[in-house]
Enzyme design. Structure first.
Site, short mmCIF file in Angstrom:
data_model
loop_
_atom_site.label_atom_id
_atom_site.label_comp_id
_atom_site.label_asym_id
_atom_site.label_seq_id
_atom_site.Cartn_x
_atom_site.Cartn_y
_atom_site.Cartn_z
N HIS A 192 45.04 45.68 107.64
CA HIS A 192 45.26 46.58 108.77
C HIS A 192 46.70 47.06 108.87
CE1 HIS A 192 41.18 45.42 109.75
NE2 HIS A 192 41.13 46.68 110.16
N GLU A 434 28.94 47.95 107.15
CA GLU A 434 30.06 47.35 106.41
C GLU A 434 29.72 45.94 105.92
OE1 GLU A 434 33.53 47.19 108.94
OE2 GLU A 434 32.36 46.73 110.72
N ASP A 458 35.37 46.80 104.46
CA ASP A 458 34.67 45.52 104.55
C ASP A 458 33.48 45.47 103.60
OD1 ASP A 458 36.05 43.81 106.34
OD2 ASP A 458 35.56 45.19 107.96
N CYS A 505 34.10 55.85 106.86
CA CYS A 505 35.37 55.78 107.58
C CYS A 505 36.31 54.71 107.02
CB CYS A 505 35.14 55.55 109.08
SG CYS A 505 34.40 53.97 109.44
#
Ligand code: PEP
Ligand code: MG
Length: 557
Positions: A192, A434, A458, A505
């Protein structure tokens, strides 16, 4: 001597500047008994630390009031009041004088007494105040020990940050004006911290093994956030070459900017929707600048970071409404809290887990924390009156999770109805695909949702059993692995059968090297950090969808 280090380029751009080495502050001290002669000096040290802490808090309070809002600034006013409590200084001084404690030990003990007192009270508000007291304690200790608490929050000059690791919470707070780039030893392409660097348009390299030993503070350093190259202490020739590359890069950016108002349309007429991934209202401007046609992923967890307590329903409502309203009719997909994994929040009492990415994360956490989840859902439902808002649940592994989340959504609606608060009854609900189990039963899930969004970050991690954060196994992190592509294809097929839209995404969406395969798999919606939009648009406009389909056939049959 110059040296070069190779890492993983995670946020494009070139940066050159002085190194700032970031370390998490250590507040350890020597707990020795004072001699009589040392007492006066220790008391003076305490006064200085009080004065400095007060000065810092005043400055932060004013800055937060100016840049964020008066409600957030009030937290720091409360900290100043704690510091100004006359009893506090008397108690600490008594420990120094009578018990011959060092100033840090006296501060530590006195604050612990206060914290225990507050934590024992049968009142949630007062219990939460103990977090504020602990915060003031840290600040006082840091000033006694001459350590900087949050060195990245406000910087006096432009720097390139070098760190062993930079947690998302520290990244969220960093001074966007002064940080030219960063380099870390830890981290993978889809950590992240990397994702945030991309949205902030800060060139970044992660997984740069050995960088912290290779640099000295204030040394010059060159960072290529695309190639993942770092040059420490460059020679004159290296600097000149780098400057030339920087000029070429800037030229290319100017050219790409010309695409802003052109459609993302392939040569054979397939229209692709390019949307922005955002983490807060800060990112709205970038989404506009790069011509995003909506928000495909609003990662709401960043709203919960870098603070001492969770945001209230009102605060969340204001944040979601601002985003919803600023996109007019264009869709804004708000993802419910995806916390856990590499995103931890000190005030939510996360237990240490052996496998946090396989653990109590995202929807799993929210399904166990009804109050927190309902608060967020109510805020989103209310904001949905101000724009084209859709709700999205992360980490859905099967129908049970989806139905349980929808039950809580119904409860949130009931509460709002009972309270007489206006909200949008019909906001669409979708899920992230995901987890491989979700992709495998996409046809069944599709019957119960309004849309899918494939979270490739993920999905790759879970399909290939490769930690997305761990640079040691980054070679196993293969977005183009046939197994990953087959799961994407299954998801697209499942969505098509039920007639619902499906987008991507994860970071793959913003990687022009993946565009051909994604179009070939039938994806027509891509959501990415806004600065990636021009490069992907350029790629879409060069492609022919029919040829892309042939490529998929070749790759996965
Ligand atoms: C993903 O997993 O691809 C995704 C978009 O979510 P996050 O990166 O926030 O886990
Ligand atoms: Mg995810």
């Amino acid at each position: 001597m110059s040296c070069s280090i190779k890492g993983i380029g995670v946020s494009p751009g070139l940066a050159m500047g002085k190194v700032l080495v970031y370390k998490e502050a250590s507040l350890e001290y020597d707990d020795k008994r004072l001699s009589l002669e040392e007492v006066a000096g220790e008391k003076r040290r305490l006064v200085k630390a009080f004065t400095e802490s007060r000065r810092q808090l005043m400055e932060i309070k004013e800055r937060v009031a100016r840049t964020i809002g008066s409600e957030e600034a009030a937290v720091f006013e409360a900290h100043i009041m704690i510091l100004d409590d006359p009893d506090l200084a008397v108690k600490i001084n008594t420990k120094i004088e009578k018990e011959k404690k060092s100033a840090p030990a006296a501060v530590d003990e006195t604050f612990h007494e206060y914290i225990n007192l507050f934590a024992a009270l049968d009142d949630d508000y007062m219990k939460e105040r103990s977090a504020d007291i602990a915060d003031v304690q840290q600040r006082l200790l840091a000033n006694l020990l001459g350590v900087e608490l949050n060195p990245l929050e406000s910087l006096e000059e432009k720097v390139i940050v070098v760190a062993a690791d930079l947690p998302p919470s520290a990244t969220a707070l960093l001074d966007r004006e002064q940080v030219l780039g960063f380099v870390t030893e830890a981290g993978g392409r889809t950590s992240h911290t990397a994702i945030m660097a991309c949205s902030m348009e800060i060139p970044a390299v992660v997984g740069a093994t050995g960088i912290t030993d290779a640099v000295s503070p204030r040394e010059r350093i060159l960072v290529d956030g695309e190639k993942g190259e770092v040059i420490v202490n460059p020679g004159e020739q290296e600097e000149t070459l780098f400057r030339e590359r920087l000029a070429i890069y800037q030229e290319r950016m100017k050219k790409l900017a010309l695409l802003r108002d052109l459609p993302a349309e392939s040569k054979d007429g397939c229209l692709v929707l390019l949307k922005a991934n955002i983490g807060s209202s800060f990112d709205i401007a970038a989404a506009r600048k790069y011509g995003a046609c909506g928000v495909g992923l609003f990662r709401t967890e960043f709203l919960f970071m870098g603070r001492k307590e969770k945001p209230s329903e009102e605060e969340q409502f204001a944040a979601y409404r601002e985003v919803a309203a600023s996109f007019g009719d264009a869709p804004v997909i708000i993802r419910t809290l995806d916390i856990g994994g590499d995103k931890n929040l000190p005030y939510l009492d996360f237990p240490a887990e052996l496998n946090p990415f396989l653990g109590w994360r995202a929807i799993r956490f929210c399904l166990d924390r009804h109050a927190l989840f309902i608060t967020q859902l109510k805020a989103i439902l209310r904001a949905a009156n101000y724009g084209n808002v859709k709700i999205m649940y992360p980490m859905i592994s099967g129908l049970e999770d989806l139905r349980a989340a929808n039950d809580i959504l119904d409860r949130a609606k009931t509460e709002l109805r009972e309270e007489g608060v206006p909200f949008n009854e019909t906001a669409g609900v979708g899920i992230m695909i995901e987890i491989p189990s979700a992709a495998l039963i996409a046809d069944r899930l599709a019957r119960e949702v309004d849309f899918f969004s494939i979270g490739t970050n993920d999905l790759i991690q879970y399909t290939l059993a490769v930690d997305r954060m761990n640079e040691k196994v980054s070679r196993y992190y293969q977005p183009f692995h046939p197994a990953v592509l087959r799961l994407i294809r299954l998801t697209v097929e499942g969505a098509a059968k039920a007639g619902i839209p499906v987008g991507v995404c994860g970071e793959m969406a913003g990687d022009p090297a993946a565009t051909e395969l994604l179009l070939g798999l039938g994806i027509r919606e891509l959501s990415m950090s806004a600065p990636s939009i021009p490069r992907v648009k350029e790629k879409v406009r060069q492609l022919c969808c029919r040829e892309c389909e042939n490529l998929v056939e070749e790759k996965i049959g």
